[in-house]
Design an enzyme around this catalytic site. Structure first.
Site, PDB file in Angstrom:
ATOM      1  N   ASP A 269      30.733  30.104  41.803  1.00 36.17           N
ATOM      2  CA  ASP A 269      30.606  31.193  40.837  1.00 36.17           C
ATOM      3  C   ASP A 269      30.708  32.506  41.598  1.00 36.17           C
ATOM      4  OD1 ASP A 269      29.302  31.525  37.799  1.00 36.17           O
ATOM      5  OD2 ASP A 269      28.996  33.232  39.149  1.00 36.17           O
ATOM      6  N   ASN A 277      35.512  43.710  36.325  1.00 34.80           N
ATOM      7  CA  ASN A 277      36.048  43.617  34.969  1.00 34.80           C
ATOM      8  C   ASN A 277      35.665  44.844  34.134  1.00 34.80           C
ATOM      9  OD1 ASN A 277      37.739  41.813  33.816  1.00 34.80           O
ATOM     10  ND2 ASN A 277      36.167  40.376  33.182  1.00 34.80           N
ATOM     11  N   HIS A 282      40.291  44.516  32.118  1.00 36.44           N
ATOM     12  CA  HIS A 282      40.525  43.073  32.172  1.00 36.44           C
ATOM     13  C   HIS A 282      41.786  42.691  32.931  1.00 36.44           C
ATOM     14  CE1 HIS A 282      37.235  41.561  29.772  1.00 36.44           C
ATOM     15  NE2 HIS A 282      37.310  42.718  29.127  1.00 36.44           N
ATOM     16  N   ASP A 286      41.854  40.016  35.729  1.00 35.34           N
ATOM     17  CA  ASP A 286      42.726  38.830  35.755  1.00 35.34           C
ATOM     18  C   ASP A 286      43.429  38.698  37.100  1.00 35.34           C
ATOM     19  OD1 ASP A 286      42.000  38.218  33.252  1.00 35.34           O
ATOM     20  OD2 ASP A 286      43.887  38.783  32.272  1.00 35.34           O
ATOM     21  N   ASP A 316      34.625  33.100  35.640  1.00 32.66           N
ATOM     22  CA  ASP A 316      34.749  33.249  37.098  1.00 32.66           C
ATOM     23  C   ASP A 316      34.130  32.045  37.796  1.00 32.66           C
ATOM     24  OD1 ASP A 316      32.149  33.786  36.462  1.00 32.66           O
ATOM     25  OD2 ASP A 316      31.972  35.599  37.668  1.00 32.66           O
TER      26      ASP A 316
END
Ligand code: C2E
Ligand code: CA
Ligand code: CA
Length: 672
Positions: A269, A277, A282, A286, A316
């Site tokens: 994680d 983000n 976003h 990405d 994530d």
């Protein structure tokens, strides 16, 4: 008939004797089928020739009974070998066409040679031998047509070259038996040629339909391959997806069970992804995930000692399956490899550092007996890493197992607990940093479990969240906290903690509103404490709940600031009244320059935004001094008071009033 028409008929007739070159698939199929029949064809031809030659040995000259048939057979055998060689090589379309054309045109002299030899031999024999020649020619042609069925032009050439002279010759003898044989042969040959035409058309159709079937199969296969890819691949990172991960895990688990070898599941994680983000948007987020995926792939593929399957599980979070009997140190080494790569800078608009990852591993057979349980254990060790040793790799151990067991015990006892009898409230003063006067109390839940004794809210609140009891618990606690606050002076506030489930669902917030309305405590005296984690749970819902509470007149405090995602966008987007700086920064405020700096910048931020800054966990006078100098507005901590039972609050307030009353009269006396 016009000349042109005649010409076109002649051209059509000529086409019958040529190998069609316009259909490579048909040509290939003809080549394959034809080449298989060649040995049979020559076996018939050579045996029959041998029989005729043998019966004419005594009557015909040797050159005709032996030499000529021997030469003809030698040509036949040469053709047979030529075909055998051709048959077993891979051919291009052009080569195939060439072979068929060569066959077409060599057939003519060979057939003519055998026919001429038969006619030459005919006059030497008696009637029996002459009958044998007539029979030999007719039967051999029929046998050959059968064998040449797949190559129509060749079969037709043989028929014409042998049968036309045959019929003419035997008719010319004037012998009625031979004439009858000629007629018979003519009829049978006619039937054979008809069958030949029908068969070659059907064969061409068969080849065409087989081709379209193959094309269809190829298309179906391609489609199912594409579906398989889509169903098993994460579209963003192009890593295998969650579904593929669990399929891989099930396979690997089966193998490990059969071979008695170890197998590990890992869950990765990212730490610090949320701010990227939030702050960069976003599409940058990405790009970072794609890059992280690439780095994880690189780390796993280059991990020489074991086979590691990897996947993106969602968000994530990434998964690993480590096969081939890994030991603890292998997992730690792999974790280190991955973490080292993830920590390298990312080229966003500017280079971005600060991304890291926590990894949880669990090992079969030590920790679980099924693939699902193994995954759960890895998930727990990840949770443990996130909570206690962020950015590191944790392998599931027996201590974790004991923790899970105690979590289970807490959950079970909480389910059957009587909130009214077992839950209690403690109140901790929040003090004005300058005047040192109590401005309010934070209410903290206490659980006296008859079986477990005192259980910390840090353990039972998350347990209540997990088992879905938190909203009932919050309502019960709020009713009692408001009842207590009603007895306090009007200027003393009440701070109440809400959990994610309370603010992220409408069934959570509406009952709380009616409880407040019925309590007789003015909403302006209330502060609700929420954490960043709770807000991040469902930002839109949280925003709505917060707006509702604000509209009633309640205050909102952002709790544990600095421990969660620490995303400043929350501070900007929510109508906050207070920020509560987590006590982890306070403990070393005088020893650690970083903590000092963080608090300084936070108080600056709060001042700019006109939000009050509350600091929790103040235990010493030194800490208080520093914080006051740094500009903190309110202080909470053991230095002033530990959380106290409700009955102690009025005494505490009275003592304080006396102290300040005394100070005030002393100041007044001094002034007079
Ligand atoms: P929190 O909201 O950050 O509460 C402050 C915690 O710090 C309390 O622990 C308090 O006893 C402790 N504390 C206060 N001053 C000091 C100090 O000077 N030094 C040290 N070392 N600790 C200090 P507590 O009561 O164990 O609560 C733990 C957490 O449980 C709370 O953290 C809060 O997140 C949660 N919690 C407590 N009561 C409730 C509740 O009624 N509802 C919800 N949703 N959560 C609650
Ligand atoms: Ca709190
Ligand atoms: Ca707190």
């Amino acid at each position: 008939m016009s000349i042109a028409k005649l010409k076109s008929h002649l051209a059509a007739a000529a086409r019958l004797f040529r190998v069609p070159a316009d259909n490579p698939d048909l040509m290939r199929a003809q080549f394959d089928a034809f080449s298989k029949q060649i040995p049979l064809l020559y076996a018939i031809l050579l045996t029959n020739t041998f029989a005729v030659s043998y019966t004419h040995l005594a009557v015909a000259p040797i050159w005709l009974s032996v030499v000529v048939p021997a030469l003809l057979c030698a040509v036949g055998i040469a053709r047979l070998f030529w075909w055998q060689r051709k048959r077993h090589r891979v051919h291009s379309d052009a080569e195939i066409l060439h072979s068929l054309r060569v066959t077409n045109w060599t057939t003519l002299p060979i057939a003519a040679g055998f026919a001429a030899w038969s006619f030459a031999l005919y006059p030497y024999g008696d009637s029996f031998a002459q009958g044998q020649i007539a029979f030999f020619m007719a039967v051999t042609v029929i046998g050959c047509i059968f064998c040449m069925m797949h190559l129509r032009s060749v079969a037709l050439i043989v028929t014409i070259v042998v049968d036309v002279p045959y019929v003419l010759y035997f008719f010319a003898t004037g012998e009625p038996t031979l004439k009858a044989i000629a007629v018979n042969n003519l009829l049978v040959t006619g039937a054979m040629v008809t069958v030949l035409f029908i068969y070659s058309r059907d064969f061409a159709d068969l080849v065409a339909s087989r081709k379209s079937l193959m094309a269809q199969q190829a298309a179906t296969q391609a489609l199912s391959d594409a579906n398989f890819r889509l169903a098993n691949l994460d579209s963003l990172t192009e890593l295998p997806n969650r579904r593929r991960f669990f399929a891989e895990l099930a396979d690997a688990f089966g193998d490990a069970q059969r071979n008695g070898s170890r197998l590990a599941v890992g869950i990765i994680d990212l730490d610090g992804f949320k701010p990227i983000n939030d702050n960069y948007g976003h599409s940058i987020g990405d790009r970072v995930l794609i890059e992280v995926g690439r780095r994880i792939r690189e780390a796993c593929e280059g991990f020489a000692t074991h086979r590691v399957a990897f996947a993106r599980l969602g968000g994530d979070e990434f998964g690993l399956v480590v096969c081939g009997d890994p030991a603890d140190q292998d997992l730690l080494a792999l974790g280190q490899r991955i973490a080292d790569r993830i920590r390298l800078p990312y080229q966003l608009d500017t280079a971005h550092n600060g991304l890291s990852c926590s990894i949880g591993f669990a090992l079969y057979p030590r920790s679980a007996t099924s693939a699902e349980a193994l995954y759960e254990c890895a998930d727990y060790s990840l949770y443990h890493a996130k909570r206690h040793v962020r950015g590191q790799t944790v392998i599931f151990s027996s201590e974790h197992e004991a923790e899970i067991r105690s979590r289970g015990v807490i959950e079970n006892l909480l389910r059957t607990s009587d909130f009214g009898a077992e839950m209690d409230l403690a109140f901790q003063p929040i003090v004005d940093a300058t005047s040192e006067r109590t401005t309010g109390f934070e209410v903290l839940a206490r659980w006296h479990s008859p079986r477990l004794g005192m259980v910390s809210p840090a353990d039972f609140i998350p347990a209540a969240e997990r088992i879905g009891l938190i909203r009932q618990l919050t309502q019960a606690l709020l009713i009692r906290a408001l009842a207590a606050a009603r007895a306090w002076p009007d200027d003393i506030r009440l701070s109440f903690n809400l959990s994610a489930h309370d603010i992220c669902s409408p069934d959570g917030i509406l009952p709380l509103i009616s409880i407040i309305e019925r309590s007789g405590v003015a909403p302006r005296r209330l502060d609700f404490e929420i954490t960043e984690t709770a807000v991040a749970f469902d930002f839109r819902r949280a925003e709505e709940s917060i707006a509702t509470l604000k509209a009633m007149g309640c205050g909102i405090s952002l709790d544990d600031f600095g421990t969660g995602y620490s995303s400043l966008s929350h501070v900007h987007r929510l109508p906050l009244d207070k920020i509560k700086v987590d006590r982890s920064f306070v403990a070393d405020v005088n020893a650690n320059p970083v903590s000092h700096k963080i608090i300084k910048s936070l108080t600056g931020l709060c001042a700019d935004m006109e939000i009050a800054c509350v600091v929790e966990g103040v235990e010493t006078h030194d800490q208080l001094d520093s914080l006051r100098r740094l500009g903190c507005d309110y202080i909470q901590g053991y230095y002033f008071a530990k959380p106290m039972p409700v009955a102690a609050v009025s005494d505490y307030l009275a003592r304080e009033r006396r102290r300040f009353g005394g100070e005030m009269s002393a100041t007044a006396a001094a002034g007079a």
